[in-house]
Design an enzyme around this catalytic site. Structure first.
Site, PDB file in Angstrom:
ATOM      1  N   ASP A 195      -5.321  -2.575  -3.673  1.00  0.00           N
ATOM      2  CA  ASP A 195      -6.482  -2.599  -2.938  1.00  0.00           C
ATOM      3  C   ASP A 195      -7.428  -1.506  -2.960  1.00  0.00           C
ATOM      4  O   ASP A 195      -7.933  -1.074  -1.834  1.00  0.00           O
ATOM      5  CB  ASP A 195      -6.190  -3.163  -1.568  1.00  0.00           C
TER       6      ASP A 195
ATOM      7  N   LYS B 218     -10.567  -1.900  -7.370  1.00  0.00           N
ATOM      8  CA  LYS B 218     -10.325  -2.156  -8.757  1.00  0.00           C
ATOM      9  C   LYS B 218     -11.454  -3.196  -9.121  1.00  0.00           C
ATOM     10  O   LYS B 218     -12.039  -3.227 -10.110  1.00  0.00           O
ATOM     11  CB  LYS B 218      -9.034  -2.568  -9.145  1.00  0.00           C
TER      12      LYS B 218
ATOM     13  N   GLN C 170      -2.760  -4.860  -8.692  1.00  0.00           N
ATOM     14  CA  GLN C 170      -1.696  -3.931  -7.560  1.00  0.00           C
ATOM     15  C   GLN C 170      -2.031  -2.499  -8.126  1.00  0.00           C
ATOM     16  O   GLN C 170      -3.096  -2.253  -8.461  1.00  0.00           O
ATOM     17  CB  GLN C 170      -0.280  -4.108  -8.044  1.00  0.00           C
TER      18      GLN C 170
ATOM     19  N   GLY D  55      -5.698  -9.679  -5.344  1.00  0.00           N
ATOM     20  CA  GLY D  55      -7.029 -10.084  -4.736  1.00  0.00           C
ATOM     21  C   GLY D  55      -7.989  -9.079  -5.147  1.00  0.00           C
ATOM     22  O   GLY D  55      -8.088  -7.934  -4.337  1.00  0.00           O
ATOM     23  N   HIS D  56      -9.068  -9.432  -5.807  1.00  0.00           N
ATOM     24  CA  HIS D  56     -10.088  -8.429  -6.184  1.00  0.00           C
ATOM     25  C   HIS D  56     -11.336  -8.813  -5.677  1.00  0.00           C
ATOM     26  O   HIS D  56     -11.917  -9.953  -6.040  1.00  0.00           O
ATOM     27  CB  HIS D  56      -9.988  -8.029  -7.844  1.00  0.00           C
ATOM     28  N   THR D  57     -12.078  -7.923  -5.086  1.00  0.00           N
ATOM     29  CA  THR D  57     -13.185  -8.333  -4.645  1.00  0.00           C
ATOM     30  C   THR D  57     -14.333  -7.729  -5.203  1.00  0.00           C
ATOM     31  O   THR D  57     -14.570  -6.597  -5.599  1.00  0.00           O
ATOM     32  CB  THR D  57     -13.490  -7.738  -3.013  1.00  0.00           C
TER      33      THR D  57
HETATM   34  P1  GDP Z   1      -8.770  -4.358  -5.360  1.00  0.00           P
HETATM   35  O1  GDP Z   1      -7.364  -5.295  -5.028  1.00  0.00           O
HETATM   36  O2  GDP Z   1      -8.302  -3.103  -5.936  1.00  0.00           O
HETATM   37  O3  GDP Z   1      -9.681  -5.096  -6.273  1.00  0.00           O
HETATM   38  O4  GDP Z   1      -9.531  -4.026  -4.019  1.00  0.00           O
HETATM   39  P2  GDP Z   1      -9.799  -4.961  -2.917  1.00  0.00           P
HETATM   40  O5  GDP Z   1     -10.866  -6.183  -3.130  1.00  0.00           O
HETATM   41  O6  GDP Z   1      -8.725  -6.069  -2.589  1.00  0.00           O
HETATM   42  O7  GDP Z   1     -10.143  -4.371  -1.601  1.00  0.00           O
HETATM   43  C1  GDP Z   1     -11.118  -3.427  -1.604  1.00  0.00           C
HETATM   44  C2  GDP Z   1     -12.180  -3.826  -0.551  1.00  0.00           C
HETATM   45  O8  GDP Z   1     -13.012  -2.479  -0.436  1.00  0.00           O
HETATM   46  C3  GDP Z   1     -13.023  -4.918  -0.876  1.00  0.00           C
HETATM   47  O9  GDP Z   1     -13.477  -5.500   0.418  1.00  0.00           O
HETATM   48  C4  GDP Z   1     -14.299  -4.204  -1.523  1.00  0.00           C
HETATM   49  O10 GDP Z   1     -15.288  -5.225  -1.280  1.00  0.00           O
HETATM   50  C5  GDP Z   1     -14.291  -2.760  -0.676  1.00  0.00           C
HETATM   51  N1  GDP Z   1     -15.017  -1.570  -1.240  1.00  0.00           N
HETATM   52  C6  GDP Z   1     -14.904  -1.409  -2.832  1.00  0.00           C
HETATM   53  N2  GDP Z   1     -15.574  -0.220  -2.731  1.00  0.00           N
HETATM   54  C7  GDP Z   1     -16.141   0.136  -1.475  1.00  0.00           C
HETATM   55  C8  GDP Z   1     -16.846   1.275  -1.110  1.00  0.00           C
HETATM   56  O11 GDP Z   1     -17.191   2.112  -1.702  1.00  0.00           O
HETATM   57  N3  GDP Z   1     -17.187   1.179   0.380  1.00  0.00           N
HETATM   58  C9  GDP Z   1     -16.643   0.075   1.050  1.00  0.00           C
HETATM   59  N4  GDP Z   1     -17.315   0.124   2.314  1.00  0.00           N
HETATM   60  N5  GDP Z   1     -16.048  -0.886   0.737  1.00  0.00           N
HETATM   61  C10 GDP Z   1     -15.666  -1.050  -0.486  1.00  0.00           C
HETATM   62  P1  IMO Z   2      -4.343  -6.254  -5.664  1.00  0.00           P
HETATM   63  O1  IMO Z   2      -4.237  -6.165  -7.129  1.00  0.00           O
HETATM   64  C1  IMO Z   2      -1.911  -4.907  -2.321  1.00  0.00           C
HETATM   65  C2  IMO Z   2       2.245  -5.946  -2.280  1.00  0.00           C
HETATM   66  C3  IMO Z   2       2.795  -7.020  -1.297  1.00  0.00           C
HETATM   67  C4  IMO Z   2       4.056  -6.615  -1.299  1.00  0.00           C
HETATM   68  C5  IMO Z   2       4.650  -6.429  -2.575  1.00  0.00           C
HETATM   69  C6  IMO Z   2       5.438  -7.322  -3.343  1.00  0.00           C
HETATM   70  O2  IMO Z   2      -5.409  -6.797  -4.847  1.00  0.00           O
HETATM   71  O3  IMO Z   2      -4.504  -4.560  -5.540  1.00  0.00           O
HETATM   72  P2  IMO Z   2       4.635  -9.661  -4.548  1.00  0.00           P
HETATM   73  O4  IMO Z   2       4.069 -10.722  -3.831  1.00  0.00           O
HETATM   74  O5  IMO Z   2       3.926  -8.861  -5.630  1.00  0.00           O
HETATM   75  O6  IMO Z   2       6.088  -9.801  -4.804  1.00  0.00           O
HETATM   76  O7  IMO Z   2       4.947  -8.460  -3.141  1.00  0.00           O
HETATM   77  O8  IMO Z   2       3.601  -5.956  -3.368  1.00  0.00           O
HETATM   78  N1  IMO Z   2       1.192  -6.467  -3.526  1.00  0.00           N
HETATM   79  C7  IMO Z   2       0.006  -5.931  -3.066  1.00  0.00           C
HETATM   80  N2  IMO Z   2      -0.525  -5.032  -2.432  1.00  0.00           N
HETATM   81  N3  IMO Z   2      -2.786  -5.278  -3.188  1.00  0.00           N
HETATM   82  C8  IMO Z   2      -2.004  -6.080  -4.310  1.00  0.00           C
HETATM   83  O9  IMO Z   2      -2.973  -6.682  -5.439  1.00  0.00           O
HETATM   84  C9  IMO Z   2      -0.901  -6.602  -4.112  1.00  0.00           C
HETATM   85  N4  IMO Z   2       0.136  -7.500  -4.966  1.00  0.00           N
HETATM   86  C10 IMO Z   2       1.477  -7.508  -4.442  1.00  0.00           C
HETATM   87  O10 IMO Z   2       2.210  -7.056  -0.324  1.00  0.00           O
HETATM   88  O11 IMO Z   2       4.390  -5.562  -0.458  1.00  0.00           O
HETATM   89 MG    MG Z   3      -6.774  -6.404  -3.598  1.00  0.00          MG
END
Ligand code: GDP
Ligand code: IMO
Ligand code: MG
Length: 432
Positions: A13, A16, A225, A40-42
Site C-alpha cells: 500500500d 504502487k 504487496q 489493491g492498487h488505486t
Molecule cells: P498500492 O497497493 O501500493 O497500489 O497502494 P494503495 O492504492 O493500496 O494505497 C495507496 C493510497 O494512497 C491510495 O488511496 C492512493 O490513491 C493514495 N496515494 C498515492 N499517492 C498519494 C499521495 O502522494 N498523496 C496522497 N494523499 N495519497 C496518495
Molecule cells: P498491495 O499490493 C497490504 C497482507 C495481509 C496479511 C498478509 C498475508 O495492495 O500492496 P495474504 O492474503 O496475502 O495471505 O495476507 O499480507 N497483504 C497486504 N497488505 N497491501 C497488500 O497488497 C497486501 N496483500 C497482502 O493484510 O497481513
Molecule cells: Mg494496496
C-alpha cells in the site's frame, strides 16, 4: 535495457498503483509477476478512482499490453469483475491487450474458504490474511497439485482436475476444519463456466515477452504487496505467500535474467501495515488518527481490498535500508508527503536497540520474533504547516519538507527521484 521494476518498500500500500500508472505512459508492456487479488492498487485519473486487484495498473493507458505472469495466482471471478468495471469507463481488456501466463495458478472458491478457516484456526497467532485464498493456492502450487491456467485449454482434462480439486478441499474443510460441506457439483460447474471466459487470454508468456524485449519494447514490472511481506525476506510468518521483491520478476514472468534499467522502491512518507505482525514505529492515539485519517478522503489509510483500518507509524529507515538491500533499489519514489503537513515535529526511526545493542541495519532476515524485540531510536525533524498538494517543483516545497526528503536520501544513499503530493496522476515533483 528496457526493464523497469516497481516494488513496494514497506508492507504494501505504498502507492504502487499510482506510480505504475504514471510510469506506464512510457512503457509498452505492463506486467504483474506475483500475488493475486490480495493486492489493491488505486489509480486516480481526474474524477475517476480505479481500484485494481488483478489487472495491471498500467493498463489504464490504452496503448499498453498487460501481462499476468506465471508467479501469480489468479482468481478468474475477480478478473472478470474487474474487466466489466473497466469497460464501464471505456477501457476494453481484450485478449490482444491482456496475456495470462499458462503457468499462473488458479484460485478457487474452495481456496478462499480454506484461507479463512486456516487463519481463524490460528487464534491469537492469526496472520490477518486478506481471505482471498492466496496462501492455500500457493500451497497447492508447491505441493504440485495446483490448477494451472494452461489446463483450461484442455477442457476434458481440466474438468477432471477441477472435480478432484473441489472434492479434496471439501474433504479437508469438512473433516479437519469442521466447515459445512460444499455442493461440489455446483462449485465445479460454476468454476468451469467462469474459467471458460478467460480461455482466450491464456498464452505462453516467456517467448512473447522475449520478443518484445528484442524489439526494444519497454517492460514495466509491477510488484504487488511490499518487501516486508515477501515470503523469504519479509517479517515471517506475518507475510504473504509469494516473492514480492525485485527477484520475483524473472521467475514470475518466465524470463531468464535480463538487464534491468531501474529498480524503483515506492516508499510512503510514513509506514503502514494491514494484518498482524511486528511494526516497531507503530503509533496509536491521536497521532495515529492524524496519519490514518478519518476515512473522509479517498486516500485515508483503509485497506483497498478489505476496507480494514491500516496500522500507521513513523518512517523507519532501518527497514527502508533493508528494502534497498534485498531489492537492489536504484531510486526511491516518495508518496503521501502531503499527509505530514500540519505536524510541528516529525520523528524518523534511524536505528534499533535490542539486547543492549544499537544497530542501523537489520542483521536478521526480517524474522518477526526478533523484530518485535527492537525498540526504535528516533531523530526528530521539524515539520511544516503548508498544504503541499499544489507543489509541482522542488522549490515549491517548504524548506522543512525539502529537509525531510534530504534526510531520507542521506540515510539511504538513494535519490528520491519523484515525490507525490496527492493521488492525482500529475500531482508530482519530478527531480530528473
Ligand atoms: P498500492 O497497493 O501500493 O497500489 O497502494 P494503495 O492504492 O493500496 O494505497 C495507496 C493510497 O494512497 C491510495 O488511496 C492512493 O490513491 C493514495 N496515494 C498515492 N499517492 C498519494 C499521495 O502522494 N498523496 C496522497 N494523499 N495519497 C496518495
Ligand atoms: P498491495 O499490493 C497490504 C497482507 C495481509 C496479511 C498478509 C498475508 O495492495 O500492496 P495474504 O492474503 O496475502 O495471505 O495476507 O499480507 N497483504 C497486504 N497488505 N497491501 C497488500 O497488497 C497486501 N496483500 C497482502 O493484510 O497481513
Ligand atoms: Mg494496496
Amino acid at each position: 535495457m528496457p526493464i523497469d521494476i516497481v516494488v513496494g518498500a514497506h508492507w504494501g500500500d505504498e502507492g504502487k498503483g499510482r506510480v505504475v500508472d504514471l510510469l506506464s505512459e512510457n512503457s509498452d508492456l505492463v506486467a504483474r509477476f506475483n500475488g493475486g487479488d490480495n493486492a489493491g492498487h488505486t489509480v486516480t485519473v481526474g474524477e475517476k478512482i480505479f481500484k485494481l486487484h488483478v489487472v495491471p495498473s498500467g493498463m489504464i493507458h490504452p496503448h499498453t499490453i498487460g501481462v499476468l505472469g506465471s508467479g501469480m495466482v489468479l482468481n478468474p471471478h475477480t478478473l472478470l469483475e474487474e474487466m466489466a468495471m473497466l469497460k464501464e469507463s471505456a477501457i476494453e481488456i481484450t485478449p490482444e491487450r491482456l496475456w495470462i501466463s499458462d503457468a499462473a495458478h488458479l484460485i478457487t472458491p474452495a481456496h478462499r474458504l480454506l484461507d479463512r478457516a486456516q487463519d481463524a484456526a490460528l487464534g491469537k497467532e492469526q496472520i490477518g490474511t486478506t481471505g482471498r485464498g492466496i496462501g492455500p493456492t500457493y500451497v497447492d502450487k508447491a505441493a504440485r497439485c495446483g490448477l494451472r491456467a494452461g489446463e483450461i485449454l484442455d477442457p476434458e482434462y481440466f474438468a477432471e482436475r477441477v472435480q478432484a480439486h473441489f472434492a479434496r478441499l471439501d474433504h479437508l474443510l469438512s473433516g479437519w476444519y469442521r466447515e459445512n460441506g460444499m455442493d461440489v457439483e455446483a462449485q465445479v460447474w460454476d468454476f468451469l463456466e467462469m474459467t471458460n471466459a478467460i480461455r482466450p487470454f491464456i498464452r505462453r508468456i516467456g517467448p512473447l515477452v522475449q520478443n518484445a524485449l528484442s524489439e526494444r519494447k519497454t517492460i514495466l514490472a509491477e510488484g504487488a504487496q511490499g518487501t516486508l511481506l515477501d515470503l523469504e525476506q519479509g517479517t515471517y510468518p506475518f507475510v504473504t505467500s509469494s516473492c514480492t521483491t525485485a527477484a520475483g520478476i524473472f521467475s514470475g514472468l518466465g524470463l531468464g535474467v535480463q538487464p534491468v534499467r531501474s529498480v524503483l522502491g515506492v516508499t510512503k512518507a510514513f509506514h503502514t501495515r494491514v494484518g498482524s505482525g511486528p511494526f516497531p514505529t507503530e503509533l496509536d492515539g491521536e497521532m495515529a488518527d492524524f496519519l490514518r485519517g478519518s476515512g473522509a478522503n479517498p486516500w485515508d489509510e483503509y485497506g483497498t481490498t478489505t476496507g480494514r483500518p491500516r496500522r500507521v507509524g513513523w518512517l523507519d529507515l532501518v527497514l527502508l535500508n533493508y528494502a534497498r538491500e534485498v531489492n537492489g533499489l536504484t531510486e526511491l519514489f516518495l508518496t503521501k508527503l502531503d499527509v505530514l503537513s500540519g505536524l510541528s515535529a516529525i520523528p524518523v526511526c534511524v536505528a534499533y536497540q535490542t539486547g543492549g545493542r544499537t544497530f542501523r541495519s537489520l542483521d536478521f532476515s526480517g524474522d518477526a520474533r526478533q523484530l518485535a524485540k527492537c525498540t526504535p531510536m528516533y531523530e526528530t525533524l521539524p515539520g511544516w504547516q503548508e498544504d503541499l498538494r499544489a507543489c509541482r517543483k522542488w522549490a515549491d516545497l517548504p524548506a522543512n519538507a525539502r529537509a525531510y526528503v534530504d534526510f531520507i536520501e542521506d540515510h539511504t544513499g538513494l535519490m528520491v527521484k519523484n515525490i507525490s503530493v496527492s493521488p492525482e496522476r500529475l500531482a508530482l515533483i519530478a527531480r530528473g
